[in-house]
Design an enzyme around this catalytic site. Structure first.
Site, short mmCIF file in Angstrom:
data_model
loop_
_atom_site.label_atom_id
_atom_site.label_comp_id
_atom_site.label_asym_id
_atom_site.label_seq_id
_atom_site.Cartn_x
_atom_site.Cartn_y
_atom_site.Cartn_z
N LYS A 85 0.85 -1.20 0.00
CA LYS A 85 0.00 0.00 0.00
C LYS A 85 0.88 1.24 0.00
O LYS A 85 1.97 1.23 0.55
CB LYS A 85 -0.87 -0.01 1.27
N GLY A 185 -20.76 6.53 4.41
CA GLY A 185 -19.92 6.97 3.29
C GLY A 185 -20.58 6.54 2.00
O GLY A 185 -20.99 5.38 1.86
N GLY A 187 -19.28 7.08 -1.33
CA GLY A 187 -18.33 7.37 -2.42
C GLY A 187 -18.50 6.37 -3.55
O GLY A 187 -19.59 5.83 -3.78
N VAL A 189 -17.45 3.21 -4.15
CA VAL A 189 -17.82 1.81 -3.90
C VAL A 189 -19.28 1.70 -3.45
O VAL A 189 -20.05 0.87 -3.96
CB VAL A 189 -16.89 1.18 -2.83
N ALA A 190 -19.66 2.55 -2.49
CA ALA A 190 -21.03 2.51 -1.98
C ALA A 190 -22.02 2.73 -3.13
O ALA A 190 -23.04 2.04 -3.24
CB ALA A 190 -21.22 3.57 -0.90
P1 NAD Z 1 -14.32 7.33 -1.93
O1 NAD Z 1 -13.32 8.35 -1.54
O2 NAD Z 1 -14.93 7.43 -3.29
O3 NAD Z 1 -15.51 7.26 -0.87
C1 NAD Z 1 -15.34 7.40 0.50
C2 NAD Z 1 -16.46 8.31 0.97
O4 NAD Z 1 -16.49 8.35 2.38
C3 NAD Z 1 -16.32 9.74 0.46
O5 NAD Z 1 -17.50 10.12 -0.22
C4 NAD Z 1 -16.10 10.55 1.73
O6 NAD Z 1 -16.65 11.84 1.67
C5 NAD Z 1 -16.81 9.68 2.76
N1 NAD Z 1 -16.39 9.89 4.14
C6 NAD Z 1 -15.15 10.13 4.64
N2 NAD Z 1 -15.21 10.25 5.98
C7 NAD Z 1 -16.51 10.07 6.35
C8 NAD Z 1 -17.19 10.05 7.59
N3 NAD Z 1 -16.55 10.25 8.74
N4 NAD Z 1 -18.52 9.79 7.57
C9 NAD Z 1 -19.18 9.59 6.41
N5 NAD Z 1 -18.58 9.61 5.21
C10 NAD Z 1 -17.27 9.84 5.17
O7 NAD Z 1 -13.60 5.92 -1.75
P2 NAD Z 1 -14.09 4.51 -2.27
O8 NAD Z 1 -13.24 4.12 -3.42
O9 NAD Z 1 -15.56 4.47 -2.39
O10 NAD Z 1 -13.63 3.60 -1.05
C11 NAD Z 1 -14.41 3.51 0.12
C12 NAD Z 1 -13.74 2.53 1.08
O11 NAD Z 1 -13.60 1.27 0.44
C13 NAD Z 1 -12.32 2.93 1.53
O12 NAD Z 1 -12.11 2.49 2.84
C14 NAD Z 1 -11.43 2.16 0.58
O13 NAD Z 1 -10.17 1.91 1.14
C15 NAD Z 1 -12.22 0.88 0.43
N6 NAD Z 1 -11.95 0.15 -0.80
C16 NAD Z 1 -12.11 0.74 -2.00
C17 NAD Z 1 -11.87 -0.01 -3.15
C18 NAD Z 1 -12.09 0.56 -4.53
O14 NAD Z 1 -12.08 -0.20 -5.50
N7 NAD Z 1 -12.30 1.86 -4.67
C19 NAD Z 1 -11.48 -1.34 -3.06
C20 NAD Z 1 -11.35 -1.91 -1.81
C21 NAD Z 1 -11.59 -1.15 -0.68
#
Ligand code: NAD
Length: 350
Positions: A85, A185, A187, A189-190
């Site tokens: 990482k 959250g 973002g 993935v959600a």
């Molecule tokens: P992202 O940055 O698109 O989404 C994260 C979201 O969380 C953002 O919208 C942000 O504003 C929000 N956030 C941050 N702090 C917060 C809080 N305290 N309360 C509520 N919302 C909050 O990232 P993502 O790519 O969607 O990843 C989300 C999670 O999944 C991360 O932990 C990441 O490590 C993990 N992940 C992502 C992937 C991927 O393919 N993108 C793969 C495996 C794991």
């Protein structure tokens, strides 16, 4: 002046990691750490997190935990990859710039392929394009540039399938129709997971600190709640999709959900939370099992021409892998985390 290494590691003991590198480029304000956890199964791969950490210690802790989780994630998904990482530590009021990202790319290149970088929180495909100008050890570029594209599509699919596997285990059907999922959250993935859920007739509750993300959630029909209220929102599945550590002794008693299944890495504040979850009757889908879609997708680009079909087929195995973990957990009366640990440690020792 080009980047220079900081000598702060000599006295720090980092058990279990093969290599941890610090890099500083003072001319442009880059501070970065790359952690290589374990390369037994192949070169290490994991995303770049760009975050305004409160301290260097917090960033170090994060990159160590995240890289270890990548080893476990790739092993559980059956990939020939190890865990690594990268993080960039932003100062207060500092934004990412092309120069900053390119400097990180040169840092990755110095490791000669021991670590392959991609996206994580705070980084995106534009950053990968800049990184690719400095190193070939990068995956996740757009498909039309020979890459595997946006990782969050498969990650969201895997999270959705992990939820279905849990539902099947406790409710006897993998249908989620009529159930309620609370996203912490909203973002990339959600949103991808929610698209599948909404199609299946699932009610969505969402919170985020970013108004734009909340707007996207509303457009998908989500009910919006405050950042702290998400723990108290009545739901069947709680889905951490922001940052790690939010499942802890303060939050577990507030949850009404029977299942925790989300995309965030390192959701449990510590492994001790497994006992509290068990007492509360909550099933936990290990984060690194169900959020493996992104690394599975990226792995399809290494050493072969990327095929979305292959990536989807491999990601769909997350349903069976999760079901198997839940069964082992029940049969052996151990937590789902312990069940995964057993499988991974066996793979790493062979
Ligand atoms: P992202 O940055 O698109 O989404 C994260 C979201 O969380 C953002 O919208 C942000 O504003 C929000 N956030 C941050 N702090 C917060 C809080 N305290 N309360 C509520 N919302 C909050 O990232 P993502 O790519 O969607 O990843 C989300 C999670 O999944 C991360 O932990 C990441 O490590 C993990 N992940 C992502 C992937 C991927 O393919 N993108 C793969 C495996 C794991």
């Amino acid at each position: 002046m080009e980047g220079e290494r900081m000598g702060v590691f000599e006295n720090i003991s980092i058990p279990g990691h093969e290599m941890v590198s610090f890099f500083q480029d003072k001319t442009i304000g880059l501070k970065s750490i790359i952690a290589v956890h374990n390369s037994t199964l192949g070169p290490t791969c994991g995303g770049l997190r760009i975050w305004p950490y409160e301290s260097e210690e917090a960033a170090l802790k994060d990159v160590l935990n995240l890289s270890k989780a990548m080893t476990y994630k790739s092993a559980m998904a059956g990939l020939e990859l190890g865990g690594g990482k990268g993080v960039i530590l932003l100062n207060k009021n500092q934004s990412k710039t092309e120069e900053l990202i390119k400097s990180y790319g040169r840092f990755v290149d110095t490791l000669g392929g021991k670590y392959i970088t991609t996206t994580d929180v705070g980084s995106d495909v534009n950053d990968l394009q800049w990184i690719s100008e400095e190193t070939k050890h990068v995956v996740g570029l757009p498909v039309n540039q020979g890459g595997s594209g946006d990782t969050s599509i498969m990650t969201g699919l895997g999270v959705y399938l992990g939820m279905k596997a849990c539902a099947n285990h406790i409710w006897g059907t993998d249908s989620l129709s009529g159930k309620t999922v609370a996203f912490q959250g909203f973002g990339k993935v959600a949103k991808q997971a929610a698209i599948h859920l909404v199609k299946e007739g699932v009610n969505i509750i969402a919170t985020d600190i970013d108004d734009f993300k909340l707007k996207q959630a509303s457009e998908l029909g989500a009910q919006i709640v405050g950042v702290s209220e998400i723990y108290d929102a009545k739901s069947d599945i709680f889905s951490p999709c922001a940052l790690g550590g939010t499942i802890n002794s303060n939050t577990i008693p507030r949850l009404s959900a029977q299942i925790i299944a989300g995309g965030a890495n390192n959701q449990l504040e510590s492994d001790e939370m497994c006992a509290l979850l068990s007492e509360a009757g909550i099933i936990y889908a290990p984060d690194y099992v169900i959020n493996a879609g992104g690394i599975i997708n990226a792995s399809c680009e290494i050493g072969a021409e990327y095929s979305e079909l292959k990536s989807r087929e491999k990601t769909e195995r997350i349903f069976d892998i999760t079901s198997n973990i839940l069964k082992i957990s029940d049969d052996q009366k151990i937590s789902t985390v312990e069940a995964c640990n057993k499988i991974v440690l066996e793979k790493l020792s062979n």
